[in-house]
Design an enzyme around this catalytic site. Structure first.
Site, mmCIF file in Angstrom:
data_model
loop_
_atom_site.group_PDB
_atom_site.id
_atom_site.type_symbol
_atom_site.label_atom_id
_atom_site.label_comp_id
_atom_site.label_asym_id
_atom_site.label_seq_id
_atom_site.Cartn_x
_atom_site.Cartn_y
_atom_site.Cartn_z
ATOM 1 C CB CYS A 234 -0.986 -0.007 1.167
ATOM 2 S SG CYS A 234 -0.253 0.042 2.816
ATOM 3 C CG HIS A 282 -4.682 -0.190 3.841
ATOM 4 N ND1 HIS A 282 -3.946 -1.063 3.073
ATOM 5 C CD2 HIS A 282 -5.629 0.323 3.016
ATOM 6 C CE1 HIS A 282 -4.439 -1.085 1.843
ATOM 7 N NE2 HIS A 282 -5.452 -0.236 1.783
ATOM 8 C CG HIS A 294 -6.665 0.095 -1.751
ATOM 9 N ND1 HIS A 294 -6.945 -0.505 -0.541
ATOM 10 C CD2 HIS A 294 -7.565 -0.455 -2.631
ATOM 11 C CE1 HIS A 294 -7.943 -1.362 -0.675
ATOM 12 N NE2 HIS A 294 -8.342 -1.345 -1.919
#
Length: 320
Positions: A234, A282, A294
């Protein structure tokens, strides 16, 4: 005899038969939940790993600086030692001030006074040089200690990276096992099938350009610790997207969180970074309409998703 038989029969009926019957298999729902928990552990550990890698870069730079300081200090010490040694030799040749009593018996008092004055000046200079040598030696020792400390820090970080890497590898192997793959495949999850989506991204600034580029990376696999060009995690995707517009970001969600201005969810626009979970493990790139692009987790690919599907922690604006 009848009593014994009855007792044995009672005991036999009392013995549990669990050993003869297999434990019930976990349900698909339970397996899916376990798999998602494993994914969270992997991503959390991956960002901790990324953070340690950034720390390692800083520590290595500190080592280089400390070693340069040490080399300079040792060179300076050598020069000062040589100069002090030369002055000591000159003082010895000139006899030092220990012969000052010879003044009373000298045939040429004026010449003696000139020599004595020169010797005194040399001895004064020698004393100053000795002080400088002492200071230089202390500086070299401090530099040596600092360099060793920095090197030890690097080794500790490297050892920590190895431990985290091993943990992540084991978790990845587990979550990619046939058992969990089957469970997730049969149970299904929202958006489980990735499809490349071309969405218009509003804006002409660097942030919007970074978001548009991130969309071109759709369907490339998530790989922990990766920063492109063929796979990403990420924070690696975020770093790569902003590199495309000349902005250098660290490969770590914790540092990306402090890399720009914090904004509210209502202020979000294309290119802003959106963070999730309390530990910020994240991050995605907002593209508008409540959506982000993402790199989700192991076994998945870069894709678009709603920011409502994860616990929102905050947003950061890196550029206009």
């Amino acid at each position: 005899m009848g009593v014994i038989a009855a007792t044995v029969a009672t005991l036999l009926f009392a013995i549990p038969v669990g050993s003869a019957v297999a434990d019930p298999k976990p349900s698909l729902k339970a397996l899916s939940k376990q798999a998602e928990e494993l994914h969270t552990q992997i991503e959390t550990l991956s960002e901790q790993y990324n953070g340690q890698r950034e720390k390692l870069k800083t520590a290595k730079k500190a080592v280089e600086a400390a070693q340069k300081t040490l080399a300079t200090s040792e060179s300076d010490l050598a020069v000062k030692r040589a100069k002090a040694s030369l002055l000591a030799q000159n003082a010895y040749i000139n006899g030092g001030l220990g012969q000052s009593l010879a003044f009373t018996t000298s045939d040429d008092p004026e010449s003696f006074l000139d020599r004595a004055a020169t010797t005194y000046a040399l001895e004064q200079q020698q004393g100053a040089e000795v002080n400088l040598v002492t200071a230089a030696r202390e500086a070299a020792e401090r530099a040596r200690t600092s360099a060793k400390t920095r090197i030890d820090e690097v080794q500790e970080i490297v050892d920590g990276l190895g431990t985290k890497r091993d943990k992540i590898t084991k978790l990845v192997a587990k979550v990619e096992s046939s058992l969990f793959k089957r469970a997730i495949g049969e149970a299904g999850r929202p958006g489980s099938r990735a499809v490349k989506v071309n969405l218009p991204v509003i804006g002409a600034g660097k942030a919007a350009i970074a978001a548009r580029w991130a969309l071109t990376q759709q369907l490339k696999p998530y790989v922990w610790g990766a920063e492109g060009p063929s796979s990403y995690d990420c924070s690696g995707l975020v770093m790569a997207a902003y590199q495309r517009v000349g902005i250098s970001l660290p490969h770590y969600t914790g540092d990306q969180w402090t890399a720009g201005r914090h904004i509210s969810k209502e202020e979000l626009r294309a290119g802003d970074l959106v963070f999730f979970y309390g530990d910020l493990h994240h991050v995605g790139i907002y593209i508008g309409g409540g959506m982000m692009v993402h790199a989700p987790q192991t076994g998945d690919v870069v894709r678009i998703a709603s920011i409502a599907r994860r616990p929102f922690a905050g947003a950061v604006r890196i550029a206009d």
